[in-house]
Write a protein that holds these residues in place. Sequence first.
Motif, PDB file in Angstrom:
ATOM      1  N   SER A   1       3.595 -28.539  -4.914  1.00  0.00           N
ATOM      2  CA  SER A   1       2.310 -28.889  -4.918  1.00  0.00           C
ATOM      3  C   SER A   1       1.330 -28.241  -3.979  1.00  0.00           C
ATOM      4  O   SER A   1       1.718 -28.382  -2.618  1.00  0.00           O
ATOM      5  N   GLN A   2       0.136 -28.134  -4.035  1.00  0.00           N
ATOM      6  CA  GLN A   2      -1.034 -27.392  -3.274  1.00  0.00           C
ATOM      7  C   GLN A   2      -0.586 -26.300  -2.386  1.00  0.00           C
ATOM      8  O   GLN A   2      -1.056 -25.930  -1.340  1.00  0.00           O
ATOM      9  N   SER A   3       0.353 -25.562  -2.951  1.00  0.00           N
ATOM     10  CA  SER A   3       0.716 -24.134  -2.554  1.00  0.00           C
ATOM     11  C   SER A   3      -0.217 -23.030  -2.986  1.00  0.00           C
ATOM     12  O   SER A   3      -0.653 -23.115  -4.185  1.00  0.00           O
ATOM     13  N   LYS A   4      -0.104 -21.868  -2.409  1.00  0.00           N
ATOM     14  CA  LYS A   4      -1.005 -20.806  -2.788  1.00  0.00           C
ATOM     15  C   LYS A   4      -0.370 -19.596  -2.384  1.00  0.00           C
ATOM     16  O   LYS A   4       0.411 -19.332  -1.451  1.00  0.00           O
ATOM     17  N   GLY A   5      -0.565 -18.520  -3.398  1.00  0.00           N
ATOM     18  CA  GLY A   5       0.058 -17.234  -3.088  1.00  0.00           C
ATOM     19  C   GLY A   5      -0.574 -15.997  -3.520  1.00  0.00           C
ATOM     20  O   GLY A   5      -1.377 -16.362  -4.502  1.00  0.00           O
ATOM     21  N   SER A   6      -0.721 -14.977  -3.128  1.00  0.00           N
ATOM     22  CA  SER A   6      -1.640 -13.843  -3.383  1.00  0.00           C
ATOM     23  C   SER A   6      -0.740 -12.445  -3.382  1.00  0.00           C
ATOM     24  O   SER A   6       0.178 -12.538  -2.434  1.00  0.00           O
ATOM     25  N   GLU A   7      -0.920 -11.746  -4.324  1.00  0.00           N
ATOM     26  CA  GLU A   7      -0.267 -10.393  -4.368  1.00  0.00           C
ATOM     27  C   GLU A   7      -1.254  -9.474  -4.528  1.00  0.00           C
ATOM     28  O   GLU A   7      -2.045  -9.329  -5.497  1.00  0.00           O
ATOM     29  N   ASP A   8      -1.255  -8.231  -3.756  1.00  0.00           N
ATOM     30  CA  ASP A   8      -2.230  -7.130  -3.886  1.00  0.00           C
ATOM     31  C   ASP A   8      -1.468  -5.798  -3.618  1.00  0.00           C
ATOM     32  O   ASP A   8      -0.908  -5.673  -2.625  1.00  0.00           O
ATOM     33  N   GLU A   9      -1.446  -4.878  -4.595  1.00  0.00           N
ATOM     34  CA  GLU A   9      -0.676  -3.781  -4.683  1.00  0.00           C
ATOM     35  C   GLU A   9      -1.592  -2.817  -5.065  1.00  0.00           C
ATOM     36  O   GLU A   9      -2.276  -2.653  -6.057  1.00  0.00           O
ATOM     37  N   SER A  10      -1.600  -1.673  -4.163  1.00  0.00           N
ATOM     38  CA  SER A  10      -2.475  -0.273  -4.448  1.00  0.00           C
ATOM     39  C   SER A  10      -1.633   0.885  -4.025  1.00  0.00           C
ATOM     40  O   SER A  10      -1.069   0.816  -2.838  1.00  0.00           O
ATOM     41  N   SER A  11      -1.699   1.718  -5.001  1.00  0.00           N
ATOM     42  CA  SER A  11      -1.121   3.173  -4.602  1.00  0.00           C
ATOM     43  C   SER A  11      -2.254   4.360  -5.090  1.00  0.00           C
ATOM     44  O   SER A  11      -2.989   4.252  -6.033  1.00  0.00           O
ATOM     45  N   LEU A  12      -2.083   5.335  -4.021  1.00  0.00           N
ATOM     46  CA  LEU A  12      -2.965   6.440  -4.158  1.00  0.00           C
ATOM     47  C   LEU A  12      -2.134   7.628  -4.906  1.00  0.00           C
ATOM     48  O   LEU A  12      -0.918   7.879  -4.325  1.00  0.00           O
ATOM     49  N   LEU A  13      -2.669   8.109  -5.820  1.00  0.00           N
ATOM     50  CA  LEU A  13      -1.677   9.245  -6.415  1.00  0.00           C
ATOM     51  C   LEU A  13      -2.445  10.648  -6.122  1.00  0.00           C
ATOM     52  O   LEU A  13      -3.515  10.895  -6.525  1.00  0.00           O
ATOM     53  N   LEU A  14      -1.633  11.558  -5.321  1.00  0.00           N
ATOM     54  CA  LEU A  14      -2.205  12.447  -4.941  1.00  0.00           C
ATOM     55  C   LEU A  14      -1.588  13.685  -5.376  1.00  0.00           C
ATOM     56  O   LEU A  14      -1.668  14.975  -4.904  1.00  0.00           O
ATOM     57  N   SER A  15      -0.918  13.803  -6.739  1.00  0.00           N
ATOM     58  CA  SER A  15      -0.499  14.818  -7.464  1.00  0.00           C
ATOM     59  C   SER A  15      -0.636  14.299  -8.859  1.00  0.00           C
ATOM     60  O   SER A  15      -0.149  13.221  -9.266  1.00  0.00           O
ATOM     61  N   PRO A  16      -0.769  15.043  -9.802  1.00  0.00           N
ATOM     62  CA  PRO A  16      -0.640  14.826 -11.277  1.00  0.00           C
ATOM     63  C   PRO A  16       0.595  14.747 -11.669  1.00  0.00           C
ATOM     64  O   PRO A  16       0.944  14.332 -12.878  1.00  0.00           O
ATOM     65  N   LYS A  17       1.701  15.245 -10.716  1.00  0.00           N
ATOM     66  CA  LYS A  17       3.286  15.085 -11.354  1.00  0.00           C
ATOM     67  C   LYS A  17       3.808  13.661 -10.635  1.00  0.00           C
ATOM     68  O   LYS A  17       5.146  13.347 -11.204  1.00  0.00           O
ATOM     69  N   VAL A  18       3.035  12.968 -10.038  1.00  0.00           N
ATOM     70  CA  VAL A  18       3.902  11.694  -9.504  1.00  0.00           C
ATOM     71  C   VAL A  18       4.017  10.645 -10.743  1.00  0.00           C
ATOM     72  O   VAL A  18       3.237  10.687 -11.907  1.00  0.00           O
ATOM     73  N   LYS A  19       4.783   9.628 -10.627  1.00  0.00           N
ATOM     74  CA  LYS A  19       4.961   8.525 -11.325  1.00  0.00           C
ATOM     75  C   LYS A  19       4.885   7.343 -10.783  1.00  0.00           C
ATOM     76  O   LYS A  19       5.816   6.970  -9.667  1.00  0.00           O
ATOM     77  N   ASN A  20       3.986   6.163 -11.022  1.00  0.00           N
ATOM     78  CA  ASN A  20       3.970   5.101 -10.440  1.00  0.00           C
ATOM     79  C   ASN A  20       3.847   3.944 -11.624  1.00  0.00           C
ATOM     80  O   ASN A  20       3.223   3.907 -12.509  1.00  0.00           O
TER      81      ASN A  20
ATOM     82  N   ARG B   1       0.980  -1.212   0.151  1.00  0.00           N
ATOM     83  CA  ARG B   1      -0.138  -0.047  -0.021  1.00  0.00           C
ATOM     84  C   ARG B   1       0.768   1.222  -0.061  1.00  0.00           C
ATOM     85  O   ARG B   1       2.066   1.249   0.568  1.00  0.00           O
ATOM     86  N   GLY B   2       0.335   2.335  -0.800  1.00  0.00           N
ATOM     87  CA  GLY B   2       1.139   3.522  -0.713  1.00  0.00           C
ATOM     88  C   GLY B   2       0.643   4.662  -1.164  1.00  0.00           C
ATOM     89  O   GLY B   2      -0.547   4.706  -1.724  1.00  0.00           O
ATOM     90  N   ALA B   3       1.294   5.730  -1.066  1.00  0.00           N
ATOM     91  CA  ALA B   3       0.882   7.220  -1.450  1.00  0.00           C
ATOM     92  C   ALA B   3       1.844   7.814  -2.158  1.00  0.00           C
ATOM     93  O   ALA B   3       2.921   8.019  -1.280  1.00  0.00           O
ATOM     94  N   LEU B   4       1.810   8.536  -3.190  1.00  0.00           N
ATOM     95  CA  LEU B   4       2.761   9.378  -3.840  1.00  0.00           C
ATOM     96  C   LEU B   4       2.181  10.965  -3.881  1.00  0.00           C
ATOM     97  O   LEU B   4       1.126  11.211  -4.287  1.00  0.00           O
ATOM     98  N   LEU B   5       3.074  12.020  -3.243  1.00  0.00           N
ATOM     99  CA  LEU B   5       2.752  13.247  -3.314  1.00  0.00           C
ATOM    100  C   LEU B   5       3.872  14.000  -4.073  1.00  0.00           C
ATOM    101  O   LEU B   5       5.149  13.632  -4.534  1.00  0.00           O
ATOM    102  N   ASP B   6       3.559  15.200  -4.412  1.00  0.00           N
ATOM    103  CA  ASP B   6       4.292  16.154  -5.018  1.00  0.00           C
ATOM    104  C   ASP B   6       4.951  15.699  -6.612  1.00  0.00           C
ATOM    105  O   ASP B   6       4.185  15.290  -7.253  1.00  0.00           O
ATOM    106  N   GLU B   7       6.333  15.303  -6.593  1.00  0.00           N
ATOM    107  CA  GLU B   7       6.826  14.809  -8.013  1.00  0.00           C
ATOM    108  C   GLU B   7       7.549  13.458  -7.484  1.00  0.00           C
ATOM    109  O   GLU B   7       8.549  13.002  -8.210  1.00  0.00           O
ATOM    110  N   ALA B   8       6.904  12.848  -6.742  1.00  0.00           N
ATOM    111  CA  ALA B   8       7.553  11.481  -6.375  1.00  0.00           C
ATOM    112  C   ALA B   8       7.222  10.433  -7.334  1.00  0.00           C
ATOM    113  O   ALA B   8       6.498  10.485  -8.239  1.00  0.00           O
TER     114      ALA B   8
END
Length: 360
Positions: free
Chosen positions: A261-280, A239-246
Amino acid sequence: MNKQNTAELRINTLPVPTWRHLKMNGCDLTVSYEESPQPLTLASLQHEGLLVSQLDTNTTSQDGSLSSFVQQKSNSSFRVVVEEGRNANSPLKLNYFLDATNPTVIDDLVVDMEPFSCATILQGYRTPIEGKATFHGGNLKAHVGSGASLTVIQLRFLNEGTTDLGYLDITVADGGKLEVVQIAIGSAQSYIGTHVELQGDGAECTVSCMNIVDRQGVTDLNVHIEHRGKRTLSTLVARGALLDEASKLFRGTLDFHQGCSQSKGSEDESSLLLSPKVKNRSIPLILCGEADVEGSHAVSSGKPDQDSLFYLMCRGIEERKARRMLVEAQLEPILGRVPDKKIQSEIRRQLARRLERDEQ
């Protein structure tokens, strides 16, 4: 003035490369750092339930990896052993403060969790709000024995002018459990890699990453989880948030090897973009060499939800406070994994300071 040194490093390399023109396969860095005295003493780390000793890190490897660099140049090197069946009731805390007096921390930590032991390691890295250029390079190598449980919490409150490099390399045996919590708030140039190998049957790991990047800060993350034993389980949440020019680059790989066998994995990534100049940018990968497994991944990014913002404002909450509440809610699942209430309060203060500055 302390002696200046440079090093060329190759870090955060994807296990399987993608298109080169995307420039996301890894990082080639030239870093500068000053020689600096030892930041922590062995006497300051004595801890009931843990055996802490000085680590001999002599190596002649010149492979360009961060691990080899840290082993050669470290000014803080320790080994921690948790004996079989031992439960360390309180965390072992290694706190480093980088400033003009101590501008460089290069720390090497080896942790050996013997079978059915339990421990928490907390590493903290901090700089002043304003100050001279500083450098951190860290390497943590651990083995979690059969039935053992290890929690690693890393906190980074690093500001402009700091170069921050970190690498975790952890193996987990039969029935072992690992939890990694990485929280980074600031405007440093951070490059952080995490490699977990679930070697034993029934091994489990949870990796939680929280990143708040402001000003012109850079965060480059690479998490690689390998499933080798049967019935292994992994959870990766970012989880994250980007501000300014980050800017931020996230690489997350779930790697299912033949025989897991029988293994399980999950991945979940989410970012909030709090400026029009950030890059994600994000690269979620699932590599599969075994048929009888379950793997899932999800990635999302965008501005705070406007419907939720409208809902809060309709109940008399001013817009700035409502936006801050939405950001904090996004990060709460990671923050809640930190067991120390004082550290939770410090994280909230750091977060509030960044968000309040962004609102001005």
